[in-house]
Scaffold this motif. Structure first.
Motif, mmCIF file in Angstrom:
data_model
loop_
_atom_site.group_PDB
_atom_site.id
_atom_site.type_symbol
_atom_site.label_atom_id
_atom_site.label_comp_id
_atom_site.label_asym_id
_atom_site.label_seq_id
_atom_site.Cartn_x
_atom_site.Cartn_y
_atom_site.Cartn_z
ATOM 1 N N UNK A 1 -11.679 25.683 50.729
ATOM 2 C CA UNK A 1 -11.472 24.242 50.913
ATOM 3 C C UNK A 1 -9.985 23.908 50.884
ATOM 4 N N UNK A 2 -9.221 24.590 50.067
ATOM 5 C CA UNK A 2 -7.782 24.350 50.004
ATOM 6 C C UNK A 2 -7.151 24.584 51.381
ATOM 7 N N UNK A 3 -7.477 25.716 52.011
ATOM 8 C CA UNK A 3 -6.921 26.019 53.327
ATOM 9 C C UNK A 3 -7.425 25.047 54.389
ATOM 10 N N UNK A 4 -8.685 24.657 54.286
ATOM 11 C CA UNK A 4 -9.246 23.699 55.239
ATOM 12 C C UNK A 4 -8.553 22.349 55.130
ATOM 13 N N UNK A 5 -8.348 21.882 53.911
ATOM 14 C CA UNK A 5 -7.674 20.595 53.706
ATOM 15 C C UNK A 5 -6.235 20.664 54.200
ATOM 16 N N UNK A 6 -5.583 21.770 53.943
ATOM 17 C CA UNK A 6 -4.218 21.960 54.431
ATOM 18 C C UNK A 6 -4.160 21.889 55.952
ATOM 19 N N UNK A 7 -5.074 22.553 56.619
ATOM 20 C CA UNK A 7 -5.109 22.553 58.085
ATOM 21 C C UNK A 7 -5.445 21.159 58.613
ATOM 22 N N UNK B 1 -2.719 23.259 70.530
ATOM 23 C CA UNK B 1 -3.950 24.013 70.310
ATOM 24 C C UNK B 1 -4.369 23.848 68.863
ATOM 25 N N UNK B 2 -5.607 23.512 68.642
ATOM 26 C CA UNK B 2 -6.141 23.452 67.287
ATOM 27 C C UNK B 2 -6.694 24.829 66.951
ATOM 28 N N UNK B 3 -6.002 25.532 66.104
ATOM 29 C CA UNK B 3 -6.371 26.900 65.759
ATOM 30 C C UNK B 3 -7.581 26.867 64.826
ATOM 31 N N UNK B 4 -8.614 27.649 65.141
ATOM 32 C CA UNK B 4 -9.823 27.617 64.316
ATOM 33 C C UNK B 4 -9.653 28.355 62.993
ATOM 34 N N UNK C 1 -6.505 16.215 63.622
ATOM 35 C CA UNK C 1 -7.658 15.336 63.437
ATOM 36 C C UNK C 1 -8.954 16.082 63.157
ATOM 37 N N UNK C 2 -9.047 17.311 63.617
ATOM 38 C CA UNK C 2 -10.237 18.106 63.371
ATOM 39 C C UNK C 2 -9.853 19.579 63.315
ATOM 40 N N UNK C 3 -10.716 20.358 62.696
ATOM 41 C CA UNK C 3 -10.485 21.793 62.569
ATOM 42 C C UNK C 3 -11.692 22.519 63.158
ATOM 43 N N UNK C 4 -11.484 23.320 64.223
ATOM 44 C CA UNK C 4 -12.587 24.118 64.756
ATOM 45 C C UNK C 4 -12.959 25.223 63.756
#
Length: 74
Positions: free
Chosen positions: A31-37, A21-24, A42-45
């Motif tokens: 941006x730090x948390x987004x880059x980490x995820x 499951x890709x956790x949204x 391959x993608x972040x919802x």
């Protein structure tokens, strides 16, 4: 999943087990948390403040961001 195409056609989509499951993330995530995820998928919802899906951020988009903003500081 060991089904052929004919067996798959008889199944509902909810019956098929997902590998992951890709956790949204909320739209307000850093941006730090987004880059980490994005480093682990391959993608972040992305969801809004009511947990409604509003889009995705691709890993390639986060890499482009890093190239344009972080590496340009040299």
């Amino acid at each position: 999943c060991n089904m052929d195409i004919r067996q798959a056609e008889t199944r509902r989509i909810m019956e098929i087990t997902r590998r992951k499951d890709n956790i949204p993330v909320p739209v307000t995530t850093s941006m730090y948390d987004l880059i980490q995820r994005a480093s682990g998928q391959n993608f972040v919802p992305v969801v809004d403040d009511k947990d409604a899906f509003i889009g995705i951020v691709r890993r390639s988009d986060t890499i482009k961001y890093c190239m344009e903003n972080l590496l340009s500081q040299d």
